[in-house]
Design a protein around this motif. Structure first.
Motif, PDB file in Angstrom:
ATOM      1  N   THR A  47     -20.455 121.944 132.144  1.00 45.28           N
ATOM      2  CA  THR A  47     -19.107 121.490 131.769  1.00 45.28           C
ATOM      3  C   THR A  47     -18.067 122.427 132.364  1.00 45.28           C
ATOM      4  O   THR A  47     -18.329 123.614 132.569  1.00 45.28           O
ATOM      5  CB  THR A  47     -18.984 121.384 130.232  1.00 45.28           C
ATOM      6  N   GLY A  48     -16.910 121.864 132.676  1.00 43.29           N
ATOM      7  CA  GLY A  48     -15.836 122.678 133.238  1.00 43.29           C
ATOM      8  C   GLY A  48     -14.508 122.316 132.594  1.00 43.29           C
ATOM      9  O   GLY A  48     -14.365 121.226 132.024  1.00 43.29           O
ATOM     10  N   PHE A  49     -13.557 123.249 132.679  1.00 44.60           N
ATOM     11  CA  PHE A  49     -12.229 123.016 132.105  1.00 44.60           C
ATOM     12  C   PHE A  49     -11.165 123.097 133.193  1.00 44.60           C
ATOM     13  O   PHE A  49     -11.277 123.893 134.137  1.00 44.60           O
ATOM     14  CB  PHE A  49     -11.922 124.057 131.026  1.00 44.60           C
ATOM     15  N   GLY A  50     -10.125 122.289 133.037  1.00 45.15           N
ATOM     16  CA  GLY A  50      -8.972 122.341 133.936  1.00 45.15           C
ATOM     17  C   GLY A  50      -7.706 122.234 133.113  1.00 45.15           C
ATOM     18  O   GLY A  50      -7.756 121.941 131.911  1.00 45.15           O
ATOM     19  N   GLU A  51      -6.575 122.470 133.754  1.00 44.75           N
ATOM     20  CA  GLU A  51      -5.298 122.441 133.018  1.00 44.75           C
ATOM     21  C   GLU A  51      -4.168 121.991 133.924  1.00 44.75           C
ATOM     22  O   GLU A  51      -4.156 122.305 135.121  1.00 44.75           O
ATOM     23  CB  GLU A  51      -4.965 123.854 132.510  1.00 44.75           C
ATOM     24  N   ALA A  52      -3.224 121.263 133.350  1.00 46.49           N
ATOM     25  CA  ALA A  52      -1.929 121.039 134.002  1.00 46.49           C
ATOM     26  C   ALA A  52      -0.859 121.246 132.937  1.00 46.49           C
ATOM     27  O   ALA A  52      -0.930 120.657 131.853  1.00 46.49           O
ATOM     28  CB  ALA A  52      -1.844 119.634 134.569  1.00 46.49           C
ATOM     29  N   ALA A  53       0.117 122.109 133.251  1.00 50.12           N
ATOM     30  CA  ALA A  53       1.219 122.355 132.303  1.00 50.12           C
ATOM     31  C   ALA A  53       2.531 121.938 132.959  1.00 50.12           C
ATOM     32  O   ALA A  53       2.717 122.139 134.159  1.00 50.12           O
ATOM     33  CB  ALA A  53       1.263 123.836 131.935  1.00 50.12           C
ATOM     34  N   THR A  54       3.406 121.363 132.180  1.00 49.82           N
ATOM     35  CA  THR A  54       4.759 121.090 132.672  1.00 49.82           C
ATOM     36  C   THR A  54       5.707 121.999 131.887  1.00 49.82           C
ATOM     37  O   THR A  54       5.282 122.647 130.920  1.00 49.82           O
ATOM     38  CB  THR A  54       5.179 119.623 132.455  1.00 49.82           C
ATOM     39  N   ILE A  55       6.955 122.056 132.310  1.00 40.85           N
ATOM     40  CA  ILE A  55       7.922 122.897 131.588  1.00 40.85           C
ATOM     41  C   ILE A  55       9.023 121.986 131.039  1.00 40.85           C
ATOM     42  O   ILE A  55       9.716 121.319 131.807  1.00 40.85           O
ATOM     43  CB  ILE A  55       8.503 123.995 132.520  1.00 40.85           C
ATOM     44  N   GLY A  56       9.114 121.918 129.706  1.00 41.38           N
ATOM     45  CA  GLY A  56      10.142 121.061 129.089  1.00 41.38           C
ATOM     46  C   GLY A  56       9.851 119.580 129.305  1.00 41.38           C
ATOM     47  O   GLY A  56      10.720 118.857 129.807  1.00 41.38           O
ATOM     48  N   GLY A  57       8.631 119.134 128.983  1.00 49.33           N
ATOM     49  CA  GLY A  57       8.283 117.711 129.162  1.00 49.33           C
ATOM     50  C   GLY A  57       8.413 117.342 130.625  1.00 49.33           C
ATOM     51  O   GLY A  57       7.885 118.029 131.492  1.00 49.33           O
ATOM     52  N   PRO A  58       9.151 116.262 130.959  1.00 43.11           N
ATOM     53  CA  PRO A  58       9.320 115.888 132.365  1.00 43.11           C
ATOM     54  C   PRO A  58      10.611 116.460 132.954  1.00 43.11           C
ATOM     55  O   PRO A  58      11.248 115.828 133.796  1.00 43.11           O
ATOM     56  CB  PRO A  58       9.371 114.359 132.290  1.00 43.11           C
ATOM     57  N   SER A  59      11.033 117.687 132.547  1.00 44.41           N
ATOM     58  CA  SER A  59      12.300 118.252 133.059  1.00 44.41           C
ATOM     59  C   SER A  59      12.145 118.938 134.401  1.00 44.41           C
ATOM     60  O   SER A  59      13.097 119.016 135.168  1.00 44.41           O
ATOM     61  CB  SER A  59      12.870 119.302 132.090  1.00 44.41           C
ATOM     62  N   TRP A  60      10.969 119.503 134.667  1.00 47.19           N
ATOM     63  CA  TRP A  60      10.806 120.252 135.928  1.00 47.19           C
ATOM     64  C   TRP A  60      10.579 119.282 137.083  1.00 47.19           C
ATOM     65  O   TRP A  60      11.115 119.432 138.155  1.00 47.19           O
ATOM     66  CB  TRP A  60       9.644 121.247 135.806  1.00 47.19           C
ATOM     67  N   ASN A  61       9.735 118.267 136.832  1.00 47.87           N
ATOM     68  CA  ASN A  61       9.596 117.143 137.779  1.00 47.87           C
ATOM     69  C   ASN A  61       9.249 115.898 136.966  1.00 47.87           C
ATOM     70  O   ASN A  61       9.487 115.874 135.757  1.00 47.87           O
ATOM     71  CB  ASN A  61       8.580 117.457 138.892  1.00 47.87           C
ATOM     72  N   GLU A  62       8.687 114.893 137.616  1.00 49.79           N
ATOM     73  CA  GLU A  62       8.521 113.601 136.933  1.00 49.79           C
ATOM     74  C   GLU A  62       7.409 113.604 135.890  1.00 49.79           C
ATOM     75  O   GLU A  62       7.403 112.750 134.995  1.00 49.79           O
ATOM     76  CB  GLU A  62       8.190 112.490 137.946  1.00 49.79           C
ATOM     77  N   GLU A  63       6.440 114.487 136.022  1.00 47.14           N
ATOM     78  CA  GLU A  63       5.284 114.393 135.118  1.00 47.14           C
ATOM     79  C   GLU A  63       5.540 115.108 133.788  1.00 47.14           C
ATOM     80  O   GLU A  63       6.295 116.079 133.727  1.00 47.14           O
ATOM     81  CB  GLU A  63       4.027 114.953 135.809  1.00 47.14           C
ATOM     82  N   SER A  64       4.907 114.585 132.752  1.00 46.91           N
ATOM     83  CA  SER A  64       5.035 115.176 131.406  1.00 46.91           C
ATOM     84  C   SER A  64       3.610 115.295 130.841  1.00 46.91           C
ATOM     85  O   SER A  64       2.684 114.644 131.345  1.00 46.91           O
ATOM     86  CB  SER A  64       5.852 114.245 130.505  1.00 46.91           C
ATOM     87  N   PRO A  65       3.433 116.066 129.768  1.00 44.36           N
ATOM     88  CA  PRO A  65       2.089 116.142 129.173  1.00 44.36           C
ATOM     89  C   PRO A  65       1.544 114.752 128.830  1.00 44.36           C
ATOM     90  O   PRO A  65       0.375 114.454 129.063  1.00 44.36           O
ATOM     91  CB  PRO A  65       2.310 116.977 127.910  1.00 44.36           C
ATOM     92  N   GLU A  66       2.454 113.900 128.332  1.00 44.85           N
ATOM     93  CA  GLU A  66       1.993 112.573 127.919  1.00 44.85           C
ATOM     94  C   GLU A  66       1.598 111.722 129.122  1.00 44.85           C
ATOM     95  O   GLU A  66       0.603 110.997 129.089  1.00 44.85           O
ATOM     96  CB  GLU A  66       3.099 111.864 127.107  1.00 44.85           C
ATOM     97  N   SER A  67       2.381 111.821 130.226  1.00 47.62           N
ATOM     98  CA  SER A  67       2.042 111.013 131.414  1.00 47.62           C
ATOM     99  C   SER A  67       0.763 111.531 132.056  1.00 47.62           C
ATOM    100  O   SER A  67      -0.040 110.759 132.581  1.00 47.62           O
ATOM    101  CB  SER A  67       3.192 110.989 132.422  1.00 47.62           C
ATOM    102  N   ILE A  68       0.553 112.842 131.995  1.00 47.00           N
ATOM    103  CA  ILE A  68      -0.660 113.433 132.581  1.00 47.00           C
ATOM    104  C   ILE A  68      -1.887 112.929 131.823  1.00 47.00           C
ATOM    105  O   ILE A  68      -2.860 112.460 132.414  1.00 47.00           O
ATOM    106  CB  ILE A  68      -0.564 114.981 132.550  1.00 47.00           C
ATOM    107  N   LYS A  69      -1.808 113.005 130.498  1.00 50.82           N
ATOM    108  CA  LYS A  69      -2.958 112.541 129.693  1.00 50.82           C
ATOM    109  C   LYS A  69      -3.202 111.041 129.908  1.00 50.82           C
ATOM    110  O   LYS A  69      -4.342 110.595 130.056  1.00 50.82           O
ATOM    111  CB  LYS A  69      -2.729 112.856 128.197  1.00 50.82           C
ATOM    112  N   HIS A  70      -2.119 110.286 129.986  1.00 50.51           N
ATOM    113  CA  HIS A  70      -2.240 108.836 130.185  1.00 50.51           C
ATOM    114  C   HIS A  70      -2.924 108.534 131.529  1.00 50.51           C
ATOM    115  O   HIS A  70      -3.841 107.707 131.601  1.00 50.51           O
ATOM    116  CB  HIS A  70      -0.850 108.195 130.143  1.00 50.51           C
ATOM    117  N   ALA A  71      -2.470 109.216 132.597  1.00 47.65           N
ATOM    118  CA  ALA A  71      -3.053 108.957 133.930  1.00 47.65           C
ATOM    119  C   ALA A  71      -4.536 109.326 133.941  1.00 47.65           C
ATOM    120  O   ALA A  71      -5.359 108.601 134.513  1.00 47.65           O
ATOM    121  CB  ALA A  71      -2.296 109.752 134.997  1.00 47.65           C
ATOM    122  N   ILE A  72      -4.882 110.430 133.286  1.00 47.35           N
ATOM    123  CA  ILE A  72      -6.296 110.851 133.283  1.00 47.35           C
ATOM    124  C   ILE A  72      -7.143 109.853 132.497  1.00 47.35           C
ATOM    125  O   ILE A  72      -8.161 109.356 132.984  1.00 47.35           O
ATOM    126  CB  ILE A  72      -6.433 112.282 132.709  1.00 47.35           C
TER     127      ILE A  72
END
Ligand code: MUC
Ligand code: MG
Length: 383
Positions: A47-72
């Motif tokens: 098993t392996g772990f990965g991460e993607a973090a955004t800063i301030g939801g979708p404020s830094w660019n278009e992606e947000s934690p919720e959109s990342i989880k949804h796409a995955i």
């Protein structure tokens, strides 16, 4: 064709981890980070772990934690289940075929895949990325409390602790005159003891940058990050041509794909690229952007999206494989968070982050902490 290491399962969860103090940037202030943590299982049990973090939801660019989880959950995981876990390039191509853009989401999955597969081989991830060339990197800290005295106190403490002597100041939220006054006061307080950077996070137009950056340089700033909007390559070119021998202009939001890197290189629009695994779409693609930098005599900087130790260690692995024309790194995310999700942090010795060894990305997950910060368990909502 036989699939040697089928991918069996991929899960994504959003965590909510408070920061040790509010972190103020040109586009707003954050008081928590919401990284998306991906766990990937190969059929052999690894098993392996990965991460993607955004800063301030979708404020830094278009992606947000919720959109990342949804796409995955809905596109990237279904595209990869049953595919060969040792064929990273094919996995990336399949993710591209099923889902355009969404680079942060793809990077979290790719990190988890490379972590799982390198653990299968009992090797550190950097061995699969070209091998280690750098053992440690100077580690920057961002002064972003918004208050000069607090910033200076923070910087003095970190100097005494021998943790950081490169300080980045987040500007662009206040007037340029106020920013110059703030940066000058900090520069006076730290004179001769530290290297200073400013990150405007796209807040200025070209003429504001041309007018106020020389004053920042006079105050002692030597590295200037993304002073203008992502699209404003003409302004970056002018600033590089006119200020480039007094301070380096660094592209951040402008440089995401290898094609962005080529365009900036051709236009001689920046002297440094901030490399970030998330915006490039993974570890392999970070190396592609770094290759363009190297070919064009552009330096690199190990950037962060304020990840936990999972994303930071993954970044450290790929940075450790690059050449030595660099300005250090800012993988300080774990220190900005009240707590982390790994059993041991990457050590900092004499102002340098020690780049990890050990199988996979070289950090071990503390499952209890993963549960503790899981948004689904805490019942919190979007940041
Ligand atoms: C950015 O744009 O570089 C990195 C360090 C920090 O304080 O904010 C980030 C984002
Ligand atoms: Mg930046």
């Amino acid at each position: 064709m036989t699939v040697s290491h089928p991918i069996e399962r991929i899960e994504a969860r959003i965590l909510d981890i408070p920061t040790i103090r509010p972190h103020k940037l040109s586009f707003g202030a954050i008081s928590r980070q919401s990284p998306v943590i991906v766990q990937l299982w190969l059929a052999n049990g690894a098993t392996g772990f990965g991460e993607a973090a955004t800063i301030g939801g979708p404020s830094w660019n278009e992606e947000s934690p919720e959109s990342i989880k949804h796409a995955i959950d809905n596109y990237l995981a279904p595209a990869l289940i049953g595919q060969d876990g040792s064929a990273f390039g094919s996995a990336l191509a399949r993710m591209d075929a099923f889902c355009k853009g969404n680079h942060f989401a793809k990077s979290a999955v790719e990190i988890a895949l490379i972590d799982a597969y390198s653990r299968t081989l009992g090797l550190p991830a950097y061995q699969l990325l070209g091998g280690k060339r750098i053992k440690s990197l100077p580690l920057a800290w961002t002064l972003a409390s918004g208050d000069v005295n607090k910033d200076l106190e923070e910087a003095q403490l970190r100097l005494e602790q021998k943790r950081h002597r490169i300080f980045k100041m987040k500007i662009g939220a206040r007037s340029p005159e106020q920013d110059v006054a703030h940066v000058s006061q900090i520069a006076r307080g730290l004179q001769g003891k530290a290297t200073l950077t400013v990150d405007v996070n796209q807040a200025w137009d070209g003429s504001t940058a041309r007018r106020f950056l020389p004053q920042m340089i006079d105050a002692g700033v030597t590295l200037i990050e993304q002073p203008v909007a992502k699209w404003n390559v003409e302004a970056l070119k002018t600033l590089s041509a006119t200020l480039g021998d007094r301070a380096s202009i660094m592209a951040d939001e402008t440089v995401c794909s290898p094609q962005d890197a080529m365009m900036l290189a051709r236009g001689q629009a920046s002297q440094v690229f901030s490399l970030k695994v998330a915006k490039h779409g993974g570890l392999l693609r970070t190396r592609e952007v770094a290759a363009v930098a190297e070919a064009a005599d552009i330096a690199w900087y190990g950037g962060t999206m304020l990840e936990t130790s999972v994303g930071s260690a993954a970044s450290a692995h790929v940075f450790s494989t690059l050449g030595n024309k660099h300005h250090g790194c800012e993988l300080f995310g774990p220190q900005l968070l009240v707590d982390d999700i790994v059993t041991e942090l990457m050590p900092i010795v004499d102002f340098e982050l020690q780049l990890p060894d050990g199988p996979g990305i070289g950090v071990e997950i503390d499952l209890a902490k993963l549960e503790r910060f899981d948004r689904a368990r805490a019942g919190l909502t979007a940041s």
